[in-house]
Design a protein around this motif. Structure first.
Motif, PDB file in Angstrom:
ATOM      1  N   LYS A  34      77.196  45.196  31.563  1.00  0.00           N
ATOM      2  CA  LYS A  34      76.388  44.407  32.498  1.00  0.00           C
ATOM      3  C   LYS A  34      74.996  44.126  31.932  1.00  0.00           C
ATOM      4  O   LYS A  34      74.351  43.151  32.309  1.00  0.00           O
ATOM      5  CB  LYS A  34      76.263  45.122  33.845  1.00  0.00           C
ATOM      6  CG  LYS A  34      77.539  45.099  34.653  1.00  0.00           C
ATOM      7  CD  LYS A  34      77.372  45.866  35.943  1.00  0.00           C
ATOM      8  CE  LYS A  34      78.696  45.972  36.692  1.00  0.00           C
ATOM      9  NZ  LYS A  34      78.599  46.854  37.861  1.00  0.00           N
ATOM     10  N   LEU A  35      74.547  45.005  31.021  1.00  0.00           N
ATOM     11  CA  LEU A  35      73.262  44.806  30.343  1.00  0.00           C
ATOM     12  C   LEU A  35      73.421  43.965  29.081  1.00  0.00           C
ATOM     13  O   LEU A  35      72.452  43.724  28.364  1.00  0.00           O
ATOM     14  CB  LEU A  35      72.628  46.156  29.991  1.00  0.00           C
ATOM     15  CG  LEU A  35      72.251  47.050  31.172  1.00  0.00           C
ATOM     16  CD1 LEU A  35      71.787  48.413  30.686  1.00  0.00           C
ATOM     17  CD2 LEU A  35      71.185  46.386  32.035  1.00  0.00           C
ATOM     18  N   GLY A  36      74.647  43.559  28.784  1.00  0.00           N
ATOM     19  CA  GLY A  36      74.912  42.760  27.595  1.00  0.00           C
ATOM     20  C   GLY A  36      75.224  43.556  26.350  1.00  0.00           C
ATOM     21  O   GLY A  36      75.359  43.003  25.264  1.00  0.00           O
ATOM     22  N   VAL A  37      75.320  44.895  26.487  1.00  0.00           N
ATOM     23  CA  VAL A  37      75.597  45.770  25.351  1.00  0.00           C
ATOM     24  C   VAL A  37      77.115  45.870  25.171  1.00  0.00           C
ATOM     25  O   VAL A  37      77.828  46.274  26.087  1.00  0.00           O
ATOM     26  CB  VAL A  37      74.992  47.182  25.572  1.00  0.00           C
ATOM     27  CG1 VAL A  37      75.365  48.109  24.429  1.00  0.00           C
ATOM     28  CG2 VAL A  37      73.477  47.090  25.741  1.00  0.00           C
ATOM     29  N   THR A 127      76.641  45.902  19.778  1.00  0.00           N
ATOM     30  CA  THR A 127      75.842  44.679  19.813  1.00  0.00           C
ATOM     31  C   THR A 127      74.848  44.791  20.951  1.00  0.00           C
ATOM     32  O   THR A 127      75.241  45.002  22.101  1.00  0.00           O
ATOM     33  CB  THR A 127      76.734  43.439  20.033  1.00  0.00           C
ATOM     34  OG1 THR A 127      77.673  43.348  18.981  1.00  0.00           O
ATOM     35  CG2 THR A 127      75.908  42.177  20.067  1.00  0.00           C
ATOM     36  N   LEU A 128      73.571  44.664  20.608  1.00  0.00           N
ATOM     37  CA  LEU A 128      72.513  44.616  21.615  1.00  0.00           C
ATOM     38  C   LEU A 128      72.089  43.155  21.745  1.00  0.00           C
ATOM     39  O   LEU A 128      71.808  42.501  20.736  1.00  0.00           O
ATOM     40  CB  LEU A 128      71.313  45.460  21.185  1.00  0.00           C
ATOM     41  CG  LEU A 128      71.578  46.931  20.867  1.00  0.00           C
ATOM     42  CD1 LEU A 128      70.287  47.622  20.463  1.00  0.00           C
ATOM     43  CD2 LEU A 128      72.222  47.638  22.035  1.00  0.00           C
ATOM     44  N   PRO A 129      72.034  42.637  22.963  1.00  0.00           N
ATOM     45  CA  PRO A 129      71.720  41.219  23.122  1.00  0.00           C
ATOM     46  C   PRO A 129      70.265  40.889  22.782  1.00  0.00           C
ATOM     47  O   PRO A 129      69.370  41.718  22.966  1.00  0.00           O
ATOM     48  CB  PRO A 129      72.014  40.958  24.600  1.00  0.00           C
ATOM     49  CG  PRO A 129      71.797  42.277  25.259  1.00  0.00           C
ATOM     50  CD  PRO A 129      72.237  43.306  24.243  1.00  0.00           C
ATOM     51  N   ALA A 130      70.054  39.685  22.298  1.00  0.00           N
ATOM     52  CA  ALA A 130      68.699  39.191  22.079  1.00  0.00           C
ATOM     53  C   ALA A 130      67.920  39.327  23.380  1.00  0.00           C
ATOM     54  O   ALA A 130      68.445  39.065  24.456  1.00  0.00           O
ATOM     55  CB  ALA A 130      68.747  37.730  21.629  1.00  0.00           C
ATOM     56  N   LYS A 173      66.687  38.442  30.894  1.00  0.00           N
ATOM     57  CA  LYS A 173      66.496  38.968  32.242  1.00  0.00           C
ATOM     58  C   LYS A 173      67.326  38.180  33.265  1.00  0.00           C
ATOM     59  O   LYS A 173      67.921  38.764  34.161  1.00  0.00           O
ATOM     60  CB  LYS A 173      65.017  38.961  32.614  1.00  0.00           C
ATOM     61  CG  LYS A 173      64.248  40.064  31.899  1.00  0.00           C
ATOM     62  CD  LYS A 173      62.744  39.953  32.014  1.00  0.00           C
ATOM     63  CE  LYS A 173      62.190  39.883  33.367  1.00  0.00           C
ATOM     64  NZ  LYS A 173      60.725  39.878  33.416  1.00  0.00           N
ATOM     65  N   ALA A 174      67.380  36.869  33.106  1.00  0.00           N
ATOM     66  CA  ALA A 174      68.186  36.039  34.026  1.00  0.00           C
ATOM     67  C   ALA A 174      69.675  36.348  33.887  1.00  0.00           C
ATOM     68  O   ALA A 174      70.413  36.294  34.876  1.00  0.00           O
ATOM     69  CB  ALA A 174      67.917  34.560  33.754  1.00  0.00           C
TER      70      ALA A 174
END
Length: 177
Positions: A34-37, A127-130, A173-174
């Motif tokens: 959910k955090l993009g990780v 993978t950590l999102p930009a 954040k969006a």
């Protein structure tokens, strides 16, 4: 096997320690997603010929890779690099790391600005999102060998917090609302 992650305590002790809360508050792979990780568990012993890694690279467009040995005897300016890696920052591109050996921690911020510690060991591809605030440290073994992956040419620029005015931060954040 899912990646292990947990909410960190607030102690200022050695950054290489696990820093689990008491009682431990685990973070599920679904919460990380959910955090993009994103996370995959691969066979690091066959990374050079691994069809699963090749497919992930193809699907995600990870065209560039190199390998870094983070160890005091193998990394020039070791102490300075460790300090730099542990400063909270973000990138304009995803950060993709594949642990080939050793262990370490990625810390990421959740929506409420709390630290989540993600344990990285051999075979973990993350993978950590930009736009996500994060940092990296070794654990007490003081060693990790990682493959760094990029879409296109590598970009090594980190932007220290605060970086709220960056468009990529606002987009990130969006995306997690």
């Amino acid at each position: 096997m899912p990646v292990e992650a947990w909410y960190m305590d607030n102690s200022d002790g050695d950054q290489r320690l696990p820093h689990r809360r008491d009682p431990n508050q685990p973070v599920s792979p679904e919460e990380l997603q959910k955090l993009g990780v994103l996370h995959w568990k691969l066979n690091a012993d066959i990374y050079e010929t691994d069809p699963q890694l090749a497919q992930i690279r193809k699907d995600k467009g990870y065209s560039y890779m190199d390998i870094i040995d983070i160890h005091k005897d193998r990394l020039p300016n070791y102490e300075d690099k460790l300090k730099m890696f542990f400063e909270e920052h973000l990138h304009l591109d995803d950060e993709i790391r594949y642990s080939l050996d050793g262990q370490g921690y990625f810390d990421v911020r959740d929506k409420e600005d709390r630290w989540i510690r993600i344990s990285m060991s051999k075979g973990d591809l993350i993978t950590l999102p930009a736009g996500i605030y994060h940092r990296f440290t070794l654990d007490e073994t003081n060693y990790i060998k990682v493959m760094r992956l990029f879409v296109g040419e590598p970009v090594w620029k980190a932007y220290p917090r605060p970086a709220e005015d960056f468009e990529i931060r606002q987009q990130y954040k969006a995306s997690i609302q």
